[in-house]
Design a protein around this motif. Structure first.
Motif, mmCIF file in Angstrom:
data_model
loop_
_atom_site.group_PDB
_atom_site.id
_atom_site.type_symbol
_atom_site.label_atom_id
_atom_site.label_comp_id
_atom_site.label_asym_id
_atom_site.label_seq_id
_atom_site.Cartn_x
_atom_site.Cartn_y
_atom_site.Cartn_z
ATOM 1 N N GLY A 42 0.809 -1.223 0.000
ATOM 2 C CA GLY A 42 0.000 0.000 0.000
ATOM 3 C C GLY A 42 0.842 1.272 0.000
ATOM 4 N N ILE A 43 0.381 2.262 0.753
ATOM 5 C CA ILE A 43 1.101 3.541 0.824
ATOM 6 C C ILE A 43 2.520 3.302 1.341
ATOM 7 C CG2 ILE A 43 1.201 5.761 2.037
ATOM 8 C CD1 ILE A 43 -1.863 5.825 2.006
ATOM 9 N N GLY A 44 2.662 2.397 2.307
ATOM 10 C CA GLY A 44 3.972 2.123 2.907
ATOM 11 C C GLY A 44 4.990 1.650 1.879
ATOM 12 N N ALA A 45 4.556 0.814 0.952
ATOM 13 C CA ALA A 45 5.481 0.315 -0.073
ATOM 14 C C ALA A 45 5.974 1.463 -0.951
ATOM 15 C CB ALA A 45 4.801 -0.764 -0.917
ATOM 16 N N SER A 46 5.076 2.375 -1.282
ATOM 17 C CA SER A 46 5.499 3.538 -2.082
ATOM 18 C C SER A 46 6.475 4.415 -1.305
ATOM 19 C CB SER A 46 4.280 4.389 -2.475
ATOM 20 O OG SER A 46 3.538 3.713 -3.442
ATOM 21 N N ILE A 47 6.216 4.554 0.000
ATOM 22 C CA ILE A 47 7.116 5.365 0.834
ATOM 23 C C ILE A 47 8.500 4.704 0.892
ATOM 24 C CG2 ILE A 47 7.559 6.180 3.190
ATOM 25 C CD1 ILE A 47 4.468 6.416 3.515
ATOM 26 N N GLU B 175 -3.014 8.692 -5.425
ATOM 27 C CA GLU B 175 -2.064 7.613 -5.712
ATOM 28 C C GLU B 175 -1.078 7.497 -4.535
ATOM 29 O OE1 GLU B 175 -2.077 5.475 -8.109
ATOM 30 O OE2 GLU B 175 -3.851 6.423 -9.010
ATOM 31 N N PRO B 176 -0.676 6.271 -4.185
ATOM 32 C CA PRO B 176 0.292 6.100 -3.092
ATOM 33 C C PRO B 176 1.553 6.960 -3.265
ATOM 34 C CG PRO B 176 -0.592 3.972 -3.731
ATOM 35 C CD PRO B 176 -1.154 4.972 -4.712
ATOM 36 N N ASP B 177 2.018 7.103 -4.509
ATOM 37 C CA ASP B 177 3.232 7.905 -4.734
ATOM 38 C C ASP B 177 3.033 9.375 -4.356
ATOM 39 O OD1 ASP B 177 4.611 5.735 -5.590
ATOM 40 O OD2 ASP B 177 4.551 6.233 -7.722
ATOM 41 N N GLU B 178 1.792 9.837 -4.406
ATOM 42 C CA GLU B 178 1.543 11.242 -4.040
ATOM 43 C C GLU B 178 1.751 11.454 -2.534
ATOM 44 O OE1 GLU B 178 -1.445 13.052 -7.270
ATOM 45 O OE2 GLU B 178 -2.312 11.328 -6.242
ATOM 46 N N ILE B 179 1.496 10.414 -1.752
ATOM 47 C CA ILE B 179 1.773 10.491 -0.309
ATOM 48 C C ILE B 179 3.271 10.289 -0.066
ATOM 49 C CG2 ILE B 179 1.231 9.496 1.950
ATOM 50 C CD1 ILE B 179 -1.109 10.996 0.410
ATOM 51 N N ALA B 180 3.852 9.367 -0.815
ATOM 52 C CA ALA B 180 5.288 9.084 -0.638
ATOM 53 C C ALA B 180 6.132 10.345 -0.867
ATOM 54 C CB ALA B 180 5.713 7.969 -1.586
ATOM 55 N N ASP C 249 -5.398 -1.329 -1.260
ATOM 56 C CA ASP C 249 -6.294 -2.440 -0.887
ATOM 57 C C ASP C 249 -7.266 -2.014 0.205
ATOM 58 O OD1 ASP C 249 -5.023 -4.043 -2.684
ATOM 59 O OD2 ASP C 249 -3.782 -5.092 -1.197
ATOM 60 N N MET C 250 -6.803 -1.146 1.141
ATOM 61 C CA MET C 250 -7.664 -0.735 2.253
ATOM 62 C C MET C 250 -8.906 -0.010 1.744
ATOM 63 S SD MET C 250 -6.700 1.676 5.501
ATOM 64 C CE MET C 250 -5.716 0.600 6.503
ATOM 65 N N VAL C 251 -8.701 0.874 0.803
ATOM 66 C CA VAL C 251 -9.840 1.641 0.259
ATOM 67 C C VAL C 251 -10.668 0.762 -0.692
ATOM 68 C CG1 VAL C 251 -10.457 3.618 -1.198
ATOM 69 C CG2 VAL C 251 -8.786 3.886 0.648
ATOM 70 N N LYS C 252 -9.978 -0.141 -1.410
ATOM 71 C CA LYS C 252 -10.725 -1.040 -2.312
ATOM 72 C C LYS C 252 -11.636 -1.978 -1.520
ATOM 73 C CE LYS C 252 -7.178 -0.767 -5.826
ATOM 74 N NZ LYS C 252 -5.837 -1.331 -6.079
ATOM 75 N N ILE D 101 15.430 8.058 10.472
ATOM 76 C CA ILE D 101 14.116 8.419 9.920
ATOM 77 C C ILE D 101 13.147 7.302 10.301
ATOM 78 C CG2 ILE D 101 12.773 8.781 7.803
ATOM 79 C CD1 ILE D 101 15.486 9.581 6.441
ATOM 80 N N LEU D 102 12.036 7.700 10.925
ATOM 81 C CA LEU D 102 10.996 6.709 11.255
ATOM 82 C C LEU D 102 9.686 7.164 10.626
ATOM 83 C CD1 LEU D 102 9.731 4.307 12.830
ATOM 84 C CD2 LEU D 102 9.408 5.899 14.746
ATOM 85 N N VAL D 103 9.099 6.290 9.818
ATOM 86 C CA VAL D 103 7.787 6.579 9.236
ATOM 87 C C VAL D 103 6.790 5.594 9.842
ATOM 88 C CG1 VAL D 103 6.435 6.850 7.136
ATOM 89 C CG2 VAL D 103 8.906 7.285 7.083
ATOM 90 N N ASN D 104 5.914 6.127 10.689
ATOM 91 C CA ASN D 104 4.887 5.295 11.327
ATOM 92 C C ASN D 104 3.680 5.234 10.409
ATOM 93 O OD1 ASN D 104 6.013 4.542 13.941
ATOM 94 N ND2 ASN D 104 6.007 6.745 14.378
ATOM 95 N N ASN D 105 3.694 4.217 9.548
ATOM 96 C CA ASN D 105 2.659 4.101 8.522
ATOM 97 C C ASN D 105 1.687 2.946 8.786
ATOM 98 O OD1 ASN D 105 1.640 4.151 5.529
ATOM 99 N ND2 ASN D 105 2.426 2.084 5.845
ATOM 100 N N ALA D 106 2.114 1.940 9.565
ATOM 101 C CA ALA D 106 1.286 0.729 9.729
ATOM 102 C C ALA D 106 -0.099 1.098 10.247
ATOM 103 C CB ALA D 106 1.972 -0.232 10.700
ATOM 104 N N GLY D 107 -1.112 0.608 9.573
ATOM 105 C CA GLY D 107 -2.475 0.924 10.004
ATOM 106 C C GLY D 107 -3.454 -0.126 9.522
ATOM 107 N N ILE D 108 -4.512 -0.326 10.300
ATOM 108 C CA ILE D 108 -5.552 -1.280 9.928
ATOM 109 C C ILE D 108 -6.922 -0.632 10.104
ATOM 110 C CG2 ILE D 108 -4.206 -3.324 10.543
ATOM 111 C CD1 ILE D 108 -5.870 -3.453 13.170
ATOM 112 N N THR D 109 -7.926 -1.203 9.458
ATOM 113 C CA THR D 109 -9.315 -0.783 9.707
ATOM 114 C C THR D 109 -10.109 -1.978 10.230
ATOM 115 O OG1 THR D 109 -9.879 -1.280 7.406
ATOM 116 C CG2 THR D 109 -9.419 1.031 7.933
#
Ligand code: CAA
Length: 240
Positions: free
Chosen positions: A13-18, A207-212, A183-186, A78-86
């Motif tokens: 997801g977003i994390g992979a792009s980051i 797009e995930p890259d826009e957040i990255a 996938d989360m939004v899908k 550098i720490l990016v706290n991206n892990a998230g679930i719904t």
């Protein structure tokens, strides 16, 4: 300048792009993941980025996970706290377990990870902590009392901690993505998703890259005067 970065939930997801974007920016990246071994292996095979499996909701697991990353790559800067679930459900149907799972991962996970890199950042006089919150932590969302509470908590966490890091060369910022094509939004029912897209002024999911790209900027040495900030990237859906 290349630095060592951890991206939690960094293999999908977003994390992979980051993770990819930080690598392209010259950093040494460790991507953590919670459970999906297959996706993590595919990600490493494709990108060459190492993955580390542990639960961000568990303090001891984070402590040994950070130790393992530092042993392999060096001190984390550098720490990016991206892990998230719904675990979406209307409040009257929400179980204590759905509440706890989301709070443990999306909020306590941010404490657990940051706490385990903080002393090192203070000692070295440099750090970048970037938390990934959500538009729904800013505006609320039907069916997401748990998620919105955790994501709003991430914003408060960021503001408070930024004040403590400021004199030590550590910036702490938060990015609030809107609805991004992952996938989360899908997983949101199609009818609901169509209604959501209709509320986005730019007329599409992000797009995930826009957040990255937001994260890469906040992680750079050049962004040292930006701390405690909330960077909103939601296609105009909510003007915070
Ligand atoms: N506003 C007002 N009422 C709503 C509503 C809304 N947004 N959504 C549903 N309702 C109403 C329904 O109309 C229905 O009303 P009636 O009982 O009067 O018919 C009632 O709530 C129950 O609806 P459902 O039968 O659909 O309830 P459910 O239990 O099956 O599911 C839900 C509800 C889980 C909240 C589902 O609607 C859903 O998944 N919504 C999307 C939530 C969402 O946006 N999640 C974001 C995921 S992506 C993400 O989190 C990433 C990020 O950071 C942006």
């Amino acid at each position: 300048m290349g630095r060592v970065a951890i991206v939690t939930g960094g293999s999908r997801g977003i994390g992979a792009s980051i993770s990819r974007a930080l690598k392209e920016a010259g950093h040494e990246v460790a991507a953590t993941y919670g459970g999906n071994d297959e996706a993590a292996k595919a990600f490493t095979d494709e990108t060459g980025i190492r993955t580390f499996k542990f639960d961000v909701g568990n303090y001891e697991a984070c402590k040994s996970g950070v130790g393992e990353v530092e042993g392999a790559l060096g001190p984390v800067e550098i720490l990016v706290n991206n892990a998230g679930i719904t675990r979406d459900a209307p409040f009257h149907k929400m179980t204590p377990q759905q509440w706890s799972e989301v709070l443990d991962t999306n909020l306590t996970g941010v404490f657990n990870m940051t706490h385990n890199v903080w002393d090192g950042m203070r000692e070295r006089g440099f750090g970048r902590v970037i938390n990934i919150s959500s538009i729904n932590g800013q505006k609320g969302q039907f069916g997401q009392v748990n998620y919105a509470a955790a994501k709003a908590g991430d914003i408060g966490f960021t503001k408070a901690l930024s004040l403590e890091g400021a004199r030590k060369g550590i910036t702490v910022n938060v990015v609030c993505p809107g609805y991004i094509a992952t996938d989360m939004v899908k997983a949101v029912p199609e009818k609901v998703r169509e209604q959501i897209v209709a509320q986005i002024p730019v007329g599409r999911l992000g797009e995930p890259d826009e957040i990255a790209r937001c994260v890469t900027f906040l992680a750079s040495d050049d962004s040292g005067f930006i701390t405690g900030a909330t960077l909103t990237a939601n296609g105009g859906q909510y003007l915070a």
